[in-house]
Scaffold this active site. Structure first.
Site, PDB file in Angstrom:
ATOM      1  NE  ARG A  91       6.652   5.785  -2.894  1.00  0.00           N
ATOM      2  CZ  ARG A  91       5.964   6.644  -1.951  1.00  0.00           C
ATOM      3  NH1 ARG A  91       7.303   8.129  -1.762  1.00  0.00           N
ATOM      4  NH2 ARG A  91       5.828   6.254  -0.418  1.00  0.00           N
ATOM      5  N   GLY A 148       0.724  -1.459   0.171  1.00  0.00           N
ATOM      6  CA  GLY A 148      -0.133   0.174  -0.296  1.00  0.00           C
ATOM      7  C   GLY A 148       1.307   1.258  -0.023  1.00  0.00           C
ATOM      8  CB  SER A 153      -1.145   6.733   5.930  1.00  0.00           C
ATOM      9  OG  SER A 153      -0.258   7.238   6.228  1.00  0.00           O
TER      10      SER A 153
END
Length: 425
Positions: free
Chosen positions: A286, A158, A161
Site C-alpha cells: 500500500r 498489524g 508499530s
C-alpha cells in the site's frame, strides 16, 4: 458532484492526512469518491467535503462486494481502493471480482500475514531477520532462546508499530507474548490470528523505500522514539545517505516485491541497514502512511496519492512536477495522557518558513492514551529546505508551535500495549 460520474470506492481509509487527500484527488480526476465504512464518525473530513458514504460491516467481504455492485448499477464503475493496511487485501479482491484494476489479491493477502511474507522472502534469498511464528508465550521464549536476545515481538497482521516491542530477556519476552496473544481483535475490530512473530533485533538505521510499480520513487530515512518501542517520530526525504547505499536499499526493496508477486501500484518497504547491508523488516502492499506521501511530493514532485487514485481508476498517472529537493516530516508526540481541551499554534506553524503542511490530528475532546504506537502522534508538520538538515530543523521548529492542553484522564488509562479502537491506519 454529479451522481452520474464514475465512482471510486474507498474501503475504509486513513482517518487523517492522506485519507482526505485521496478523496480530493478523486474529485480532481472527475470521479465520485464513495467511502465504505463501519463508522463514518472516524473520518472528520467526510462531513467537511460532503463525501458520499455507505455504512456497512467492512470486515464482511461479501457485503463489500454487494455494496460495490450496487454502486455499479447506478453509474459506471471506476475502481475500488483502500489506504488502510487492514483493508487492502479485501479491496483488491473486490476490485478483481468486478473486473476493475487491482493488484494480485492473493499476493496482497500473503503479504499482509507477516509470517507468510517472511517465509517467502527468505525462500527467495531476500535478507530478512531470523524469525519464528509462535502461538504461546512458552513458544515465544523458546524461539527467542534459539534466535538469541534481543528479539522483537510483533503481531503477524498489524500496522503503525502497534504491539511491536523489543524484548531483551526471557521474562520480557514471555510477558509481551502473553500481552499480544491475549488480544482477540485488532485496531479495527477484526479478529486477530492466534500467533505472533518473534524475530532477531537488527541494529542499524531504519529506512523505507517508496515504490510505484517497479520503480523506486524515494528512499526515506526514519526517526523513531526510544526503545523498547518503535514509534515513528519523523521522516527525511531523501534519506541523507551515500548514493550507493540508497541504490542498494532500492534494489533490495524491488527484490522483495518481486519475491512476493507484487509490483502493481504503490508499496512501502521498511528496511534496516545492518553490518551486512540492507535487511527487509516488512513490505506493505500500500501507499505509505505517516505523511510520507506529502513529503515525497514536496521533495520530488511525484504525487503518489494521485498516482494511486489514477491506477485504481484505470487512468493515466500524473506527470512528475517540480520538487523542492528535500523535505522532512516531524510529529507532535503525546507527552502524557488526558482529555484534549485546547489546541493552539497550528496557524503559526503553517506560516513558519518552509512549511508545506501543519496540522493537529488530535481534536478537542479526544482522550489521549500512551499506547507506544502511531496513536501517540497528536500532530504533524511537513517542511522543505535546501538540504535534509534544514528541512528537518524547520519541521521540528514548527512542530513545537503546535500545543495541546490536556486535563486529567476522564477514564482510567489502559495499560501500555496494543489498543482497541486505534485510529489512523
Amino acid at each position: 458532484m454529479s451522481a452520474t460520474q464514475p465512482w471510486l470506492a474507498f474501503l475504509e481509509s486513513n482517518t487523517t492526512g492522506t485519507g482526505r487527500e485521496f478523496c480530493v484527488m478523486a474529485r480532481a480526476r472527475g470521479l465520485r469518491p464513495v467511502l465504505l465504512t463501519r463508522d463514518p464518525d472516524r473520518y472528520p473530513y467526510v462531513a467537511e467535503l460532503g463525501i458520499d458514504t455507505v455504512v456497512l460491516d467492512t470486515g464482511d467481504e461479501a457485503a463489500v462486494l454487494d455494496a460495490c455492485s450496487a454502486l455499479a448499477d447506478g453509474t459506471g464503475p471506476a475502481g475500488v481502493a483502500s489506504s488502510s493496511e487492514y483493508f487492502v487485501a479485501t479491496a483488491a479482491r473486490v476490485a478483481a471480482r468486478l473486473g476493475l484494476p487491482a493488484a494480485d489479491p492473493d499476493a496482497v493477502a500473503r503479504c499482509r500475514a507477516k509470517d507468510a511474507q517472511r517465509a517467502l522472502l527468505a525462500a527467495a534469498g531476500v535478507p530478512v531477520p531470523p524469525f519464528v511464528p509462535v502461538s504461546s508465550p512458552q513458544e515465544a521464549v523458546h524461539a527467542a532462546g534459539t534466535i538469541g536476545h534481543p528479539v522483537v515481538l510483533k503481531p503477524v497482521s498489524g500496522s503503525g508499530s502497534a504491539g511491536v516491542r523489543l524484548c531483551r530477556s526471557r521474562a520480557e519476552t514471555a510477558e509481551w507474548a502473553r500481552t499480544l496473544l491475549q488480544r482477540t481483535t485488532d485496531e479495527r475490530g477484526a479478529p486477530t490470528p492466534g500467533r505472533i512473530l518473534v524475530e532477531k533485533a537488527v541494529d542499524g538505521p531504519e529506512f523505507s523505500v517508496e515504490t510505484f510499480d517497479d520503480t523506486v520513487v524515494a528512499v526515506v530515512a526514519k526517526h523513531t522514539g526510544a526503545t523498547p518501542y518503535f514509534v515513528e517520530t519523523g521522516h527525511d526525504v531523501p534519506a541523507p545517505v551515500p548514493s550507493g547505499d540508497a541504490a542498494a536499499l532500492g534494489r533490495t526493496a524491488l527484490r522483495a516485491l518481486a519475491a512476493l508477486g507484487l509490483g502493481w501500484g504503490a508499496a512501502h518497504t521498511e528496511l534496516r541497514w545492518s553490518e551486512a547491508g540492507p535487511v527487509v523488516i516488512e513490505v506493505n502492499p500500500r501507499l505509505a502512511g505517516g505523511m510520507i506521501p506529502v513529503a515525497v511530493a514536496s521533495a520530488t514532485g511525484t504525487d503518489l496519492v494521485d498516482a494511486v487514485v489514477a491506477r485504481a481508476a484505470g487512468q493515466d498517472p500524473p506527470s512528475p512536477g517540480r520538487g523542492a529537493g528535500h523535505a522532512a516530516v516531524r510529529f507532535v508526540m503525546a507527552a502524557g495522557e488526558g482529555l484534549v481541551v485546547r489546541v493552539e499554534g497550528t496557524a503559526a506553524a503553517s506560516a513558519a518558513p518552509g512549511v508545506v503542511v501543519a496540522q493537529a490530528t488530535a481534536a478537542v475532546g479526544r482522550q489521549v492514551r500512551i499506547t507506544h504506537s502511531f496513536q501517540d502522534r497528536l500532530g504533524c508538520v511537513v517542511a522543505t529546505g535546501a538540504d535534509t538538515g534544514e528541512a528537518g530543523r524547520r519541521a521540528e521548529s514548527a512542530a513545537r508551535l503546535i500545543r495541546f492542553e490536556l486535563v486529567e484522564p476522564a477514564v482510567p488509562a489502559a495499560p501500555a500495549g496494543p489498543e482497541e479502537g486505534a485510529r489512523g491506519r
